[in-house]
Every structure is written in structure tokens, then in C-alpha cells.
Write a protein that holds these residues in place. Structure first.
Motif, PDB file in Angstrom:
ATOM      1  N   GLY A  41      15.584 -14.983  -7.975  1.00 34.57           N
ATOM      2  CA  GLY A  41      15.460 -13.550  -7.761  1.00 34.57           C
ATOM      3  C   GLY A  41      16.700 -12.819  -8.263  1.00 34.57           C
ATOM      4  O   GLY A  41      17.527 -13.412  -8.955  1.00 34.57           O
ATOM      5  N   MET A  42      16.828 -11.493  -8.017  1.00 35.05           N
ATOM      6  CA  MET A  42      16.087 -10.782  -7.000  1.00 35.05           C
ATOM      7  C   MET A  42      14.806 -10.173  -7.583  1.00 35.05           C
ATOM      8  O   MET A  42      14.846  -9.390  -8.533  1.00 35.05           O
ATOM      9  N   GLY A  43      13.684 -10.537  -6.977  1.00 28.52           N
ATOM     10  CA  GLY A  43      12.403 -10.066  -7.448  1.00 28.52           C
ATOM     11  C   GLY A  43      11.509  -9.670  -6.291  1.00 28.52           C
ATOM     12  O   GLY A  43      11.917  -9.665  -5.129  1.00 28.52           O
ATOM     13  N   LEU A  44      10.261  -9.354  -6.628  1.00 33.14           N
ATOM     14  CA  LEU A  44       9.312  -8.884  -5.630  1.00 33.14           C
ATOM     15  C   LEU A  44       7.914  -9.334  -6.013  1.00 33.14           C
ATOM     16  O   LEU A  44       7.474  -9.113  -7.153  1.00 33.14           O
ATOM     17  N   LEU A  45       7.234  -9.967  -5.082  1.00 30.32           N
ATOM     18  CA  LEU A  45       5.817 -10.273  -5.247  1.00 30.32           C
ATOM     19  C   LEU A  45       5.048  -9.159  -4.543  1.00 30.32           C
ATOM     20  O   LEU A  45       5.157  -9.013  -3.322  1.00 30.32           O
ATOM     21  N   TRP A  46       4.315  -8.355  -5.308  1.00 34.43           N
ATOM     22  CA  TRP A  46       3.686  -7.173  -4.700  1.00 34.43           C
ATOM     23  C   TRP A  46       2.186  -7.185  -4.927  1.00 34.43           C
ATOM     24  O   TRP A  46       1.675  -7.747  -5.900  1.00 34.43           O
ATOM     25  N   TYR A  47       1.490  -6.547  -3.984  1.00 38.87           N
ATOM     26  CA  TYR A  47       0.031  -6.514  -4.057  1.00 38.87           C
ATOM     27  C   TYR A  47      -0.374  -5.337  -4.933  1.00 38.87           C
ATOM     28  O   TYR A  47      -0.314  -4.176  -4.524  1.00 38.87           O
ATOM     29  N   ALA A  48      -0.762  -5.668  -6.186  1.00 38.76           N
ATOM     30  CA  ALA A  48      -1.039  -4.645  -7.186  1.00 38.76           C
ATOM     31  C   ALA A  48      -2.485  -4.167  -7.157  1.00 38.76           C
ATOM     32  O   ALA A  48      -2.814  -3.140  -7.754  1.00 38.76           O
ATOM     33  N   ALA A  49      -3.354  -4.899  -6.470  1.00 35.07           N
ATOM     34  CA  ALA A  49      -4.783  -4.565  -6.526  1.00 35.07           C
ATOM     35  C   ALA A  49      -5.088  -3.209  -5.909  1.00 35.07           C
ATOM     36  O   ALA A  49      -6.043  -2.541  -6.313  1.00 35.07           O
ATOM     37  N   SER A  50      -4.289  -2.786  -4.915  1.00 36.95           N
ATOM     38  CA  SER A  50      -4.499  -1.466  -4.320  1.00 36.95           C
ATOM     39  C   SER A  50      -3.281  -1.071  -3.513  1.00 36.95           C
ATOM     40  O   SER A  50      -2.496  -1.926  -3.085  1.00 36.95           O
ATOM     41  N   GLY A  51      -3.148   0.231  -3.315  1.00 38.64           N
ATOM     42  CA  GLY A  51      -2.171   0.742  -2.371  1.00 38.64           C
ATOM     43  C   GLY A  51      -2.848   1.009  -1.039  1.00 38.64           C
ATOM     44  O   GLY A  51      -4.073   0.896  -0.908  1.00 38.64           O
ATOM     45  N   PHE A  52      -2.039   1.395  -0.056  1.00 37.14           N
ATOM     46  CA  PHE A  52      -2.558   1.604   1.289  1.00 37.14           C
ATOM     47  C   PHE A  52      -1.921   2.843   1.900  1.00 37.14           C
ATOM     48  O   PHE A  52      -0.769   3.180   1.614  1.00 37.14           O
ATOM     49  N   SER A  53      -2.668   3.515   2.770  1.00 37.64           N
ATOM     50  CA  SER A  53      -2.209   4.755   3.375  1.00 37.64           C
ATOM     51  C   SER A  53      -1.888   4.601   4.854  1.00 37.64           C
ATOM     52  O   SER A  53      -0.834   5.008   5.312  1.00 37.64           O
ATOM     53  N   SER A  54      -2.814   4.066   5.609  1.00 40.10           N
ATOM     54  CA  SER A  54      -2.668   3.949   7.061  1.00 40.10           C
ATOM     55  C   SER A  54      -3.195   2.574   7.436  1.00 40.10           C
ATOM     56  O   SER A  54      -4.363   2.267   7.202  1.00 40.10           O
ATOM     57  N   TYR A  55      -2.345   1.747   8.009  1.00 43.00           N
ATOM     58  CA  TYR A  55      -2.727   0.342   8.139  1.00 43.00           C
ATOM     59  C   TYR A  55      -1.836  -0.405   9.126  1.00 43.00           C
ATOM     60  O   TYR A  55      -0.745   0.029   9.476  1.00 43.00           O
ATOM     61  N   SER A  56      -2.352  -1.555   9.537  1.00 41.01           N
ATOM     62  CA  SER A  56      -1.570  -2.569  10.242  1.00 41.01           C
ATOM     63  C   SER A  56      -1.503  -3.790   9.336  1.00 41.01           C
ATOM     64  O   SER A  56      -2.538  -4.360   8.978  1.00 41.01           O
TER      65      SER A  56
END
Length: 442
Positions: free
Chosen positions: A292-307
């Protein structure tokens, strides 16, 4: 181990034996943790009970807690129960406690006591509503002893963290009169298509935990057969349940329903690596950071209100974090500069240590320290985002409540990701799942 008045009593009374104790206690443990195994039966009696007692005693010898065993219901007095951090109901059946003994046990649980129910503990005290709630469900029926597939739903709880996602074993598989899923946290369930005689319509919990009226309750439906208590995997399962019940290990035992997986241990579909380094996915479904320093991110969608829930573990003094509320980017620094990080690092300054909103707000350190498992053991975060409010639970305990007031940042829409911090930092993750919540004002 919890710091409670019961432990002081245990230290003072450690050398005393119960009236009616049928087995000698294991050697006194240095930290004073004590467990009572209760195996009185007023109905069917399992021939595996002696094997179960012996197994719990052996677990105590290696796990550092003292074990007494009794079939004398007279042990259920307020003064005697105060010696114990947990009481194990080992294949008890029928009506085993009178009204005064029930009252003493209810008070014990409400004062922070632990309960461990094994197998026929669910076939016990049908007319005592408090006990039914504590056990989680009552026995209804069972088919013949046979092999079955157990789906391990929670792989962070100490009772199940060392199991694979699938657990093949042979036992007598109980059907229950009700499904505990809405009230308790399900750790493992049966695949009813893998055996004959399941009657719970495909949702068949077989092990669960819950915080109940001030105490901790763990139940496992396994343990009918003598062979169960010689099985290393089942013994680890029991030990983990006991460790949690006595407060020696922490876990999120709130009911968990309505989540969907973003990472279930089998595929990284929808995820992208930004920046250097990577995450290694091993055969048991664990992601471990490297480089790193890197980031594994969820690219399929963003989120607004969530747990968002996820399980994590450090190997030692390691650094990582969970990022929320950042725009899509192949630059990991975009998440740093535009989002918020919920930190994983045991030894940094308060606003940059585990549970903090990194650089902005420390966790409640006293609550955090009580809830945190040490390196080498799994922890669970819940990160709840509603509007500009961000709350963090660690192993079921709320440790941070932060509101964004920076006009250059916003939590109301963005992506999530996990950080691989550097070559010397190895942090592991499992079971990343999300439940989307209603957006306020809509």
C-alpha cells in the motif's frame, strides 16, 4: 473477562465446594473465572452428559476457567450463583428448578450473568417464560441422528470464528417451536436440503447468541452424541460460546436481519483496487491487506443511507480503516481527502485510533476498550450513515457518534472501501454486508 462483583465473590469463595457438586472442580484459575455445569434431567436423559461434563472441564483447564458440575438444583441460590460467570445447562430436560431457584437465576442473569445452553437445554422449563426467552427457542421434534450441512452465518463470534463457511457434522438435529432469528443473533443454521426431517421451512437456526435482560446467552443445538464432545471443531465451538458468555471475548449479538453481502468470501465482483498494494483472498474467505497505501473500494454503486457491517482482525500493531462517503476515483487519496475513515489501529493518538473518525473525532475510549478484542481475534464494526450523521458500533457497543459539518464533504452519497495501509500492516476482513435504510425526508 468482565469486571463485576461476581468475580470478587469468586475469588473469596474459590476453595469452597457446592453442596451436591457431583464432579471435582478443575484447578482454580488465576483470574477467578468460574463456570457451573448443570445437568439435572426431569425427562429424557442423554447418555452423553458425562462426556459433556468432562469436555467442559478439559476446556476449563486449557482455557483458564474453573468448572464445577452439579445436578443439585439447590445450587441455584443468590449467594451461590454469585460465584459464577456463566451457568451451562447441559442437556437438561423438563422442569428442573422450583420457583425460588428460578427467581435466583433470573436475578443472576439480570445482574450480568452468563448462560450457555447445550442441545436439550431447549427441552427444559416449558412453563417458565423467562427461561424460554433466554434459551431463544423451545424444542419441538427431531429426526434420526444423521449427517447435515451447517451454514456458518457469523464468522467473527468466538464460537464460530474458527469454522469454515460450511460445517459438515453428524448429530441429532432439533426442530424448534419458533424461529429465534428476530430475537437473537444467529451464528449458524442448518441446510434442510442436506438431511431428512427438518421442519422449519428452510430457515433453521441451530446456534445463536443474544444479550438478554442484562446477561449474555449462547445456545447450540449440537451435543446429542458422545462423539460430539471428542470432536475438536465442536469443542472449539463450545469454548468460544463459553468465552463469550463469561465476558472473556466480545461479539455483536444483536439480531441481524435484512443485510445483503457486498463481499461474502467467494468473489470480489464489484470491487476495485485503487493505488498500490492489494488484498489477498484465501480459501476460507478472508481478505488480508498487503502493501500500500491503497484502497479496495466498492465501485458497483454508491450509498446514501445505510448500515454497513464487516468483520476485521489485526495481527498485531497494524493499521487500516474503513472509508465511507467518498466519490469514485482510482486515487486512494481521494477517499482520504473527500470521505471519512473509521480507523483500525490500536496504538495511535485518540482521534486516530481504533473506532475514531480519523483525524476528526475520537471514539469513547472506555467503551471502546471494553468492547475491543485483542490482536488475533475478530471484531465487528457497524457503521451507520444517515444524512450527515455517522455512528460506529464495535462488537455491538456504540463507541462513536459523529456529525459532518464540513461543507466540502458529504456523507449523503458516496462509496465505501477498506484500506491496505502499507507493507508492515496486515489486517484481515470478512463478510462485508450492507442494509440500505430509508432516506429521511423521502
Amino acid at each position: 473477562m468482565r469486571t463485576t462483583g461476581r468475580l470478587t465473590t469468586a475469588a473469596v469463595g474459590a476453595a469452597l465446594l457446592l453442596g451436591g457438586v457431583t464432579q471435582p472442580a478443575t484447578p482454580y484459575s488465576a483470574d477467578g473465572t468460574r463456570v457451573l455445569v448443570f445437568s439435572k434431567t426431569a425427562g429424557f436423559r442423554h447418555d452423553s452428559i458425562p462426556d459433556g461434563i468432562a469436555a467442559v472441564k478439559q476446556l476449563g483447564e486449557t482455557g483458564g476457567f474453573t468448572v464445577d458440575a452439579t445436578e443439585d438444583a439447590g445450587a441455584f441460590t443468590p449467594s451461590n450463583l454469585r460465584q459464577y460467570d456463566a451457568v451451562v445447562f447441559l442437556s437438561t430436560t423438563g422442569d428442573v428448578l422450583d420457583a425460588a431457584q428460578q427467581s435466583a437465576f433470573e436475578d443472576y442473569i439480570r445482574r450480568g450473568g452468563g448462560y450457555v445452553g447445550i442441545h436439550a437445554a431447549a427441552d427444559t422449563e416449558y412453563d417458565w417464560a423467562f427461561y424460554g426467552g433466554l434459551a431463544g427457542a423451545y424444542f419441538q421434534s427431531h429426526p434420526a441422528i444423521q449427517p447435515a450441512t451447517v451454514n456458518v452465518e457469523d464468522r467473527a463470534h468466538p464460537a464460530t470464528s474458527e469454522l469454515g463457511r460450511i460445517w459438515q457434522r453428524t448429530d441429532e438435529w432439533y426442530n424448534y417451536r419458533s424461529n429465534p432469528r428476530e430475537r437473537a443473533h444467529v451464528l449458524a443454521s442448518l441446510d434442510e436440503s442436506s438431511y431428512t426431517g427438518g421442519t422449519m421451512n428452510g430457515d433453521h437456526p441451530i446456534a445463536w447468541c443474544q444479550n438478554y435482560q442484562g446477561g449474555r446467552a449462547f445456545y447450540t443445538g449440537g451435543g446429542h452424541t458422545k462423539e460430539s464432545y471428542a470432536d475438536p471443531a465442536f469443542r472449539r465451538h463450545l469454548l468460544g460460546g463459553i468465552r463469550w458468555a463469561v465476558g472473556d471475548a466480545q461479539a455483536d449479538c444483536r439480531p441481524e436481519n435484512g443485510y445483503r453481502p457486498l463481499f461474502d468470501g467467494t468473489s470480489l465482483e464489484g470491487w476495485k483496487q485503487a493505488g498500490p498494494g492489494s488484498f489477498a483472498l484465501d480459501a476460507d474467505g478472508t481478505l488480508t491487506s498487503q502493501g500500500g497505501m491503497g484502497l479496495l473500494w466498492y465501485a458497483a454503486s454508491g450509498f446514501s443511507s445505510y448500515s454497513l457491517k464487516l468483520d476485521w482482525k489485526t495481527a498485531g500493531d497494524d493499521n487500516s480503516g474503513v472509508f465511507v462517503g467518498f466519490p469514485p476515483s482510482d486515487d486512494p487519496w481521494s477517499a482520504v481527502n473527500n470521505g471519512y475513515e473509521i480507523q483500525i489501529d490500536a496504538t495511535d493518538v485518540p482521534e486516530k485510533t481504533t473506532g475514531s473518525v480519523y483525524g476528526f473525532q475520537s471514539a469513547d475510549l472506555k467503551k471502546r476498550d471494553r468492547a475491543l478484542n485483542p490482536p488475533g481475534e475478530w471484531n465487528t464494526y457497524e457503521i451507520r450513515v444517515e444524512g450527515e450523521r455517522l455512528r460506529v458500533w464495535l462488537n455491538g457497543v456504540k463507541i462513536n457518534d459523529f456529525t459532518n459539518t464540513d461543507p466540502a464533504r458529504s456523507l449523503t452519497d458516496g462509496h465505501i472501501g477498506i484500506q491496505n495501509h502499507g507493507a508492515d500492516d496486515q489486517v484481515s476482513f470478512r463478510d462485508i454486508r450492507i442494509k440500505e435504510l430509508p432516506v429521511k425526508g423521502k
